[in-house]
Scaffold this motif. Structure first.
Motif, PDB file in Angstrom:
ATOM      1  N   SER A 107      -1.956   9.085   5.863  1.00 29.84           N
ATOM      2  CA  SER A 107      -1.141   9.534   4.733  1.00 29.84           C
ATOM      3  C   SER A 107      -2.011   9.934   3.547  1.00 29.84           C
ATOM      4  CB  SER A 107      -0.166   8.417   4.319  1.00 29.84           C
ATOM      5  OG  SER A 107       0.717   8.097   5.368  1.00 29.84           O
ATOM      6  N   ILE A 108      -3.078   9.162   3.311  1.00 32.89           N
ATOM      7  CA  ILE A 108      -4.002   9.508   2.221  1.00 32.89           C
ATOM      8  C   ILE A 108      -4.669  10.840   2.502  1.00 32.89           C
ATOM      9  CG2 ILE A 108      -6.071   8.799   0.969  1.00 32.89           C
ATOM     10  CD1 ILE A 108      -5.346   5.889   1.622  1.00 32.89           C
TER      11      ILE A 108
ATOM     12  N   PHE B 158      -7.724   4.734  -2.090  1.00 31.42           N
ATOM     13  CA  PHE B 158      -8.581   4.948  -0.923  1.00 31.42           C
ATOM     14  C   PHE B 158      -9.703   3.909  -0.870  1.00 31.42           C
ATOM     15  CE2 PHE B 158     -12.173   7.563   0.979  1.00 31.42           C
ATOM     16  CZ  PHE B 158     -11.822   7.254   2.278  1.00 31.42           C
ATOM     17  N   LYS B 159     -10.329   3.653  -2.011  1.00 27.57           N
ATOM     18  CA  LYS B 159     -11.423   2.671  -2.054  1.00 27.57           C
ATOM     19  C   LYS B 159     -10.910   1.269  -1.734  1.00 27.57           C
ATOM     20  CE  LYS B 159     -14.256   5.234  -5.377  1.00 27.57           C
ATOM     21  NZ  LYS B 159     -14.814   5.263  -6.760  1.00 27.57           N
ATOM     22  N   GLN B 160      -9.733   0.925  -2.256  1.00 17.41           N
ATOM     23  CA  GLN B 160      -9.173  -0.391  -1.973  1.00 17.41           C
ATOM     24  C   GLN B 160      -8.794  -0.518  -0.505  1.00 17.41           C
ATOM     25  OE1 GLN B 160      -9.212  -2.860  -4.073  1.00 17.41           O
ATOM     26  NE2 GLN B 160      -8.221  -4.317  -2.681  1.00 17.41           N
ATOM     27  N   ALA B 161      -8.254   0.553   0.069  1.00 14.67           N
ATOM     28  CA  ALA B 161      -7.876   0.532   1.481  1.00 14.67           C
ATOM     29  C   ALA B 161      -9.104   0.336   2.366  1.00 14.67           C
ATOM     30  CB  ALA B 161      -7.160   1.826   1.847  1.00 14.67           C
TER      31      ALA B 161
ATOM     32  N   PHE C 201       0.829  -1.208   0.000  1.00 18.84           N
ATOM     33  CA  PHE C 201       0.000   0.000   0.000  1.00 18.84           C
ATOM     34  C   PHE C 201       0.865   1.259   0.000  1.00 18.84           C
ATOM     35  CE2 PHE C 201      -4.016  -2.200   1.343  1.00 18.84           C
ATOM     36  CZ  PHE C 201      -4.847  -1.582   0.431  1.00 18.84           C
ATOM     37  N   ASN C 202       1.947   1.242   0.776  1.00 16.82           N
ATOM     38  CA  ASN C 202       2.807   2.419   0.849  1.00 16.82           C
ATOM     39  C   ASN C 202       3.479   2.720  -0.481  1.00 16.82           C
ATOM     40  OD1 ASN C 202       2.278   3.031   3.528  1.00 16.82           O
ATOM     41  ND2 ASN C 202       3.928   1.745   4.311  1.00 16.82           N
TER      42      ASN C 202
ATOM     43  N   CYS D  61      -5.497  -5.203   6.423  1.00 17.20           N
ATOM     44  CA  CYS D  61      -4.236  -4.468   6.301  1.00 17.20           C
ATOM     45  C   CYS D  61      -3.807  -3.909   7.655  1.00 17.20           C
ATOM     46  CB  CYS D  61      -4.369  -3.338   5.290  1.00 17.20           C
ATOM     47  SG  CYS D  61      -2.918  -2.278   5.197  1.00 17.20           S
ATOM     48  N   ASP D  62      -2.632  -4.305   8.130  1.00 19.46           N
ATOM     49  CA  ASP D  62      -2.140  -3.735   9.375  1.00 19.46           C
ATOM     50  C   ASP D  62      -1.662  -2.308   9.119  1.00 19.46           C
ATOM     51  OD1 ASP D  62      -0.105  -4.631   7.765  1.00 19.46           O
ATOM     52  OD2 ASP D  62       1.184  -5.301   9.399  1.00 19.46           O
TER      53      ASP D  62
END
Length: 396
Positions: free
Chosen positions: A98-99, A80-83, A63-64, A89-90
């Motif tokens: 961050s987003i 953002f939608k995937q997160a 992700f990063n 996700c840890d």
């Protein structure tokens, strides 16, 4: 890396994929890292798309890499939608933070607010929620949300708490909203002293970004010290916190005015206040005044307490002395520590060799006679740079 090496790496990876070996997140991450190093953002997004298509969960590392390869708002929206979908996700809170910061930089304030809401919905502990969101609001310079988070926290925990007030004041200063910070301070000052006042004092004592030690350390002392009891003024830790915020923000005029007003109404400054005032003078390179504040720092200590100035305060003074070839001020600093000896219970020694001599080493030792411990401040001056810190050591 030349084009041939990149082609070879991609060819080897594709062979592994075709053989059915590179089908997990670790294999994808290796290539993500490879493309990140090449700054090939398009290839990063293609790999991420493949991972999503094959239902391979993204780790925080993936992700990063995706986050910092986003080239536009459309890419950020997809991330953002995937997160939001990736509940496994840890470190998802830091990811959403961050987003939010990136949306804020793009001027997409509503999107940044969506990230704040997502974070708020994921934190169940109210204490941690306030701390985390208040910090993020400070980074986003979102005063409206800071107040909302604060009010929500107060509604859950109506009992007065000093750390709540100090946090809001600190972040308002970061937002350059000094007027509102002063209003919150006045409200805080009107509240009775809480049981957590010592936590605020310890927080100020530990505010040394380049030190791992407690900068305002205290050690055991015999009861027969020549110093009288410290009868600190009520609410002085609150006054000192505001003074610290002024100095930390570089608001020297406001800090001096505030300090002088305290003196005029008869408030006796504690050691922490004198050190904060010394830091103000240091930033203005007024070393003689800074040294005067250090003298008053020691005189403000009392029975059973042996506070030492923060290592950074001493380093800053010495650094300026070296830069300006001010041997007289270095000697004056030595005399201050020498005069601050605690009779019978312990003593303070500061050995100073001036830069004009061959040995440019400074050692400050302070220990209580019966405490079995001593604290040392080693300061090395080399080319005008002063380094050092307090270190715990057992007496030999």
């Amino acid at each position: 890396m030349d084009a041939r090496m990149q082609i070879n790496a991609e060819s080897f990876y594709n062979k592994m994929r075709n053989a059915g070996y590179a089908s997990d997140e670790i294999s994808f991450f290796t290539m993500l890292k490879f493309y990140e190093d090449l700054k090939d953002n398009d290839k990063v997004e293609l790999l991420i798309a493949k991972m999503i298509e094959e239902n391979i969960p993204l780790s925080r590392h993936s992700f990063n890499i995706w986050l910092w390869s986003c080239q536009n708002q459309e890419s950020l929206d997809k991330l953002f939608k995937q997160a939001q979908r990736e509940t496994t996700c840890d470190s998802s809170l830091d990811l959403f933070s961050s987003i939010a910061i990136m949306y804020n930089e793009l001027g997409q304030l509503e999107k940044a607010q969506d990230c704040l809401n997502e974070i708020e919905s994921r934190i169940t502990d109210e204490h941690y929620k306030f701390s985390y969101l208040a910090n993020l609001c400070g980074k986003l310079r979102n005063k409206h949300e800071l107040y909302r988070v604060w009010e929500n926290y107060n509604s859950v925990f109506p009992k007065y708490s000093s750390d709540r007030y100090s946090s809001v004041i600190y972040y308002l200063f970061k937002m350059d909203d000094i007027e509102d910070a002063e209003k919150i301070y006045e409200e805080w000052l009107s509240q009775p002293d809480g049981s957590d006042s010592e936590d605020i004092i310890e927080e100020l004592g530990n505010d040394d970004s380049d030190s791992n030690s407690n900068s305002n350390s205290k050690y055991d002392s015999d009861s027969d010290s020549d110093y009288g009891d410290v009868i600190d003024e009520p609410r002085n830790y609150k006054r000192n916190y505001l003074l610290y915020c002024y100095v930390n923000k570089g608001l020297f005029k406001e800090a001096e005015t505030f300090f002088n007003q305290m003196i005029q109404v008869g408030i006796k400054p504690n050691p922490f206040m004198w050190e904060n005032l010394a830091l103000l003078h240091i930033q203005e390179r007024r070393i003689s005044k800074a040294l005067s504040c250090l003298r008053k720092f020691f005189s403000a200590r009392g029975k059973g307490w042996a506070y030492l100035p923060s290592p950074k305060t001493v380093r800053y003074i010495l650094k300026i002395c070296v830069e300006e070839s001010d041997g007289a001020s270095q000697k004056a600093l030595y005399q201050i520590f020498e005069e601050a000896r605690i009779s019978k219970s312990g003593f303070v020694i500061l050995k100073v060799t001036l830069p004009c001599l061959k040995n440019r080493f400074i050692l400050l030792v302070s220990f209580a006679k019966d405490a079995k411990k001593k604290k040392s401040l080693h300061l090395n001056i080399d080319g005008g740079v002063v380094n050092g810190d307090y270190a715990q050591q057992k007496c030999s």
